[in-house]
Design a protein around this motif. Structure first.
Motif, short mmCIF file in Angstrom:
data_model
loop_
_atom_site.label_atom_id
_atom_site.label_comp_id
_atom_site.label_asym_id
_atom_site.label_seq_id
_atom_site.Cartn_x
_atom_site.Cartn_y
_atom_site.Cartn_z
N LEU A 19 -24.42 -19.85 -19.58
CA LEU A 19 -24.13 -19.60 -21.01
C LEU A 19 -22.86 -18.78 -21.17
CD1 LEU A 19 -27.61 -18.88 -22.64
CD2 LEU A 19 -26.15 -20.88 -23.00
N SER A 20 -22.59 -17.90 -20.22
CA SER A 20 -21.37 -17.10 -20.30
C SER A 20 -20.14 -18.00 -20.14
CB SER A 20 -21.40 -16.02 -19.21
OG SER A 20 -20.29 -15.17 -19.32
N ALA A 41 -22.84 -13.86 -15.20
CA ALA A 41 -23.91 -13.83 -16.20
C ALA A 41 -24.56 -15.18 -16.47
CB ALA A 41 -23.38 -13.23 -17.51
N LYS A 70 -22.77 -15.69 -28.77
CA LYS A 70 -22.24 -14.35 -28.44
C LYS A 70 -23.32 -13.29 -28.65
CE LYS A 70 -18.13 -11.53 -29.34
NZ LYS A 70 -18.65 -10.28 -29.85
N TYR A 127 -26.60 -13.71 -28.70
CA TYR A 127 -27.67 -13.94 -27.73
C TYR A 127 -27.33 -13.28 -26.39
CZ TYR A 127 -30.96 -16.82 -24.95
OH TYR A 127 -31.95 -17.27 -24.11
N LEU A 128 -26.09 -13.48 -25.93
CA LEU A 128 -25.67 -12.91 -24.65
C LEU A 128 -25.54 -11.39 -24.74
CD1 LEU A 128 -23.11 -15.65 -23.62
CD2 LEU A 128 -25.20 -15.06 -22.37
N GLU A 129 -25.08 -10.89 -25.86
CA GLU A 129 -24.95 -9.43 -26.03
C GLU A 129 -26.30 -8.74 -26.00
OE1 GLU A 129 -22.67 -9.17 -29.63
OE2 GLU A 129 -20.75 -9.27 -28.55
N ILE A 179 -18.21 -12.03 -19.91
CA ILE A 179 -19.27 -11.10 -19.53
C ILE A 179 -19.23 -10.96 -18.01
CG2 ILE A 179 -21.77 -10.74 -19.52
CD1 ILE A 179 -21.81 -12.54 -22.06
N ASP A 195 -15.39 -15.93 -17.22
CA ASP A 195 -16.41 -15.39 -18.11
C ASP A 195 -15.91 -14.12 -18.78
OD1 ASP A 195 -18.01 -17.42 -17.18
OD2 ASP A 195 -19.46 -16.11 -16.16
N GLU A 235 -29.77 -11.67 -23.07
CA GLU A 235 -30.46 -12.93 -22.79
C GLU A 235 -29.57 -13.83 -21.93
OE1 GLU A 235 -33.49 -13.53 -23.39
OE2 GLU A 235 -34.05 -12.12 -24.97
N ARG A 236 -30.20 -14.63 -21.05
CA ARG A 236 -29.44 -15.52 -20.17
C ARG A 236 -30.02 -16.93 -20.10
NH1 ARG A 236 -26.53 -11.99 -21.09
NH2 ARG A 236 -25.61 -10.46 -19.68
#
Length: 194
Positions: free
Chosen positions: A77-78, A74, A144, A146-148, A70, A68, A151-152
């Motif tokens: 999604l990561s 995470a 990218k 969304y995760l930043e 992140i 990952d 959100e998970r």
């Protein structure tokens, strides 16, 4: 669809807290669990890699490994983001390391069911299984971002990107092996041919 358009990714990046050890490396009938997944997924794709955040050297014996981007586990999604970045193909199919009975035509059915969408995921009619999914590299910027934002939730992202739900008939194909008891039960039923 031709299989050279799709990279397969085994998602083995979680903490495996309920299993008590790295889930993908749990030995079942002489093979680590991820190898059971690989044996079923490999004929459906051209390239195969493993997304893992621990014991990477053990997975790398057989396949390329990606971690990952992140930190701190995470979520799936990561792993999907890392897979999309690492993939040399436009499409990536993801399968968790703890769902050994997914269909032999998983990739084909997801491909047919996606329509014009950049993503498709499995549903068994009772519930969604979003970690079994087909993703296009065009999702990279939105995933990218969304995760930043911290959100998970996979289903929320899929809703935002217009992912297609693809219905599969047999709910048993998507059972997760989360605990040692789950593994023992699956091992017994697979020996009986159930």
């Amino acid at each position: 669809m031709t299989s050279n358009m799709i990279t397969g990714v085994i998602l083995a990046g979680g903490r495996s807290s309920r299993m008590g050890e790295d889930k993908g490396l749990v030995m079942v009938d002489g093979l680590p669990l991820y190898a059971h997944i690989a044996n079923r997924l490999e004929p459906q794709v051209t390239h195969l890699m493993v997304s893992s955040n621990q014991n990477q050297e053990k997975y790398a014996v057989r396949y390329p490994v990606i971690g990952d981007l992140i930190p701190d586990f995470a979520g799936p999604l990561s792993g999907m983001l890392a897979a999309l970045l690492a993939s040399e193909t436009e499409w990536v199919v993801c399968v968790p390391c703890d769902v050994p009975d997914f269909p032999d035509d998983l990739v084909q059915q997801l491909w047919k069911g996606k329509g014009q969408s950049p993503a498709a995921y499995v549903s068994d009619g009772n519930r969604a299984h979003p970690a079994l999914c087909l993703l296009n590299k065009s999702l990279l910027p939105s995933l990218k971002s969304y995760l930043e934002q911290g959100e998970r939730k996979v289903m929320l992202f899929f809703s935002q990107c217009g992912a297609k739900e693809v219905l599969f008939d047999n709910t048993g194909d998507f059972s997760n092996l989360n605990t040692p008891a789950d593994v023992k039960l699956w091992q017994q039923s697979s020996r009986k041919g159930l």
